[in-house]
Write an enzyme that holds these catalytic residues in place. Structure first.
Site, PDB file in Angstrom:
ATOM      1  N   GLN A 162     -14.562   2.669   1.760  1.00 56.45           N
ATOM      2  CA  GLN A 162     -13.864   2.240   0.541  1.00 56.45           C
ATOM      3  C   GLN A 162     -13.546   3.444  -0.342  1.00 56.45           C
ATOM      4  OE1 GLN A 162     -15.996  -0.595  -1.938  1.00 56.45           O
ATOM      5  NE2 GLN A 162     -14.141  -1.118  -3.086  1.00 56.45           N
TER       6      GLN A 162
ATOM      7  N   HIS B 293     -10.259  -5.495  -2.557  1.00 57.17           N
ATOM      8  CA  HIS B 293      -8.928  -5.669  -1.969  1.00 57.17           C
ATOM      9  C   HIS B 293      -9.060  -5.921  -0.473  1.00 57.17           C
ATOM     10  CE1 HIS B 293      -9.896  -1.364  -1.939  1.00 57.17           C
ATOM     11  NE2 HIS B 293      -9.262  -1.306  -0.777  1.00 57.17           N
ATOM     12  N   PHE B 294      -8.102  -6.675   0.034  1.00 53.78           N
ATOM     13  CA  PHE B 294      -7.964  -6.899   1.478  1.00 53.78           C
ATOM     14  C   PHE B 294      -6.692  -6.202   1.937  1.00 53.78           C
ATOM     15  CE2 PHE B 294     -11.194  -9.941   2.849  1.00 53.78           C
ATOM     16  CZ  PHE B 294     -11.731 -10.320   1.633  1.00 53.78           C
ATOM     17  N   HIS B 295      -6.829  -5.399   3.001  1.00 53.94           N
ATOM     18  CA  HIS B 295      -5.673  -4.792   3.662  1.00 53.94           C
ATOM     19  C   HIS B 295      -5.101  -5.813   4.638  1.00 53.94           C
ATOM     20  CE1 HIS B 295      -6.770  -0.496   2.700  1.00 53.94           C
ATOM     21  NE2 HIS B 295      -7.969  -1.041   2.589  1.00 53.94           N
TER      22      HIS B 295
ATOM     23  N   ASP C  21       0.857  -1.182   0.000  1.00 54.67           N
ATOM     24  CA  ASP C  21       0.000   0.000   0.000  1.00 54.67           C
ATOM     25  C   ASP C  21       0.898   1.238   0.000  1.00 54.67           C
ATOM     26  OD1 ASP C  21      -1.733   2.201   0.985  1.00 54.67           O
ATOM     27  OD2 ASP C  21      -3.184   0.602   1.320  1.00 54.67           O
TER      28      ASP C  21
HETATM   29  P1  5GP Z   1      -9.858   1.403   0.572  1.00 55.70           P
HETATM   30  O1  5GP Z   1     -10.268   2.645   1.309  1.00 55.70           O
HETATM   31  O2  5GP Z   1     -10.466   1.419  -0.788  1.00 55.70           O
HETATM   32  O3  5GP Z   1     -10.112   0.157   1.348  1.00 55.70           O
HETATM   33  O4  5GP Z   1      -8.297   1.473   0.476  1.00 55.70           O
HETATM   34  C1  5GP Z   1      -7.572   1.764  -0.681  1.00 55.70           C
HETATM   35  C2  5GP Z   1      -6.117   1.682  -0.312  1.00 55.70           C
HETATM   36  O5  5GP Z   1      -5.384   1.810  -1.506  1.00 55.70           O
HETATM   37  C3  5GP Z   1      -5.616   2.765   0.650  1.00 55.70           C
HETATM   38  O6  5GP Z   1      -5.030   2.156   1.778  1.00 55.70           O
HETATM   39  C4  5GP Z   1      -4.611   3.548  -0.174  1.00 55.70           C
HETATM   40  O7  5GP Z   1      -3.513   3.953   0.585  1.00 55.70           O
HETATM   41  C5  5GP Z   1      -4.226   2.560  -1.261  1.00 55.70           C
HETATM   42  N1  5GP Z   1      -3.874   3.154  -2.535  1.00 55.70           N
HETATM   43  C6  5GP Z   1      -4.500   4.178  -3.160  1.00 55.70           C
HETATM   44  N2  5GP Z   1      -3.910   4.428  -4.353  1.00 55.70           N
HETATM   45  C7  5GP Z   1      -2.904   3.527  -4.478  1.00 55.70           C
HETATM   46  C8  5GP Z   1      -1.937   3.292  -5.509  1.00 55.70           C
HETATM   47  O8  5GP Z   1      -1.880   3.956  -6.542  1.00 55.70           O
HETATM   48  N3  5GP Z   1      -1.061   2.264  -5.289  1.00 55.70           N
HETATM   49  C9  5GP Z   1      -1.079   1.515  -4.144  1.00 55.70           C
HETATM   50  N4  5GP Z   1      -0.152   0.554  -4.049  1.00 55.70           N
HETATM   51  N5  5GP Z   1      -1.969   1.725  -3.156  1.00 55.70           N
HETATM   52  C10 5GP Z   1      -2.877   2.712  -3.322  1.00 55.70           C
END
Ligand code: 5GP
Length: 140
Positions: A98, A104-106, A35
């Site tokens: 989101q 995706h899974f963190h 991330d």
């Molecule tokens: P969500 O809120 O959708 O669960 O989390 C999206 C995650 O994607 C966030 O933790 C953010 O830091 C990460 N993220 C956003 N843009 C990018 C990117 O361009 N590359 C990577 N590797 N991570 C990203």
């Protein structure tokens, strides 16, 4: 009306190689990478190649391929960062937090008494991400 999957989302672009990422693992169905805005050192993401907005519209057959990889990466990250625990998170739609609309899974290493940084906070230095990725890959 529920929103549909956008094949031009940022993770779809990572899958197509249109934008870079610091990769950890890939197979025919699943990819894992760092991330860029980690909430703690070693914060990684596990995604399916098949597009879905999130868990709610995902094919159960894809989930069956994805979850063993989430476990594999969680174990590797725990060992690599000598973590006390591993936080696995997954958000569905903006109301739930989101921000990127490809499932995706963190996977986030946690240490006792150490708070997480904010979700989608500051960008990490790419060299730091690469060093952390090597630590995780060494434990795969
Ligand atoms: P969500 O809120 O959708 O669960 O989390 C999206 C995650 O994607 C966030 O933790 C953010 O830091 C990460 N993220 C956003 N843009 C990018 C990117 O361009 N590359 C990577 N590797 N991570 C990203």
């Amino acid at each position: 009306m529920s929103a549909t999957y956008d094949p031009n989302n940022i993770f779809a672009k990572i899958l197509k190689g249109e934008i870079p990422s610091v990769k950890l693992y890939e197979d025919a169905d699943v990819v894992a990478f760092m991330d860029v805005m980690p909430q703690a050192p070693g914060h990684l993401l596990v995604i399916p190649r098949q597009g879905s907005r999130n868990l709610l519209d995902a094919d159960p057959a894809v989930l069956a391929k994805l979850m063993p990889v989430v476990q594999k990466l969680a174990l590797a990250a725990k060992e690599a960062f000598e973590a006390d625990g591993i936080y696995v998170a997954q958000f569905n739609e903006p109301a739930a937090g989101q921000t990127v609309f490809h499932l995706h899974f963190h996977v986030i290493p946690r240490h006792d008494g150490q708070p997480l940084k904010p979700h989608s906070g500051g960008m990490e230095d790419i060299e730091v991400l690469k060093v952390n990725a090597e630590k995780i890959k060494a434990c795969l």
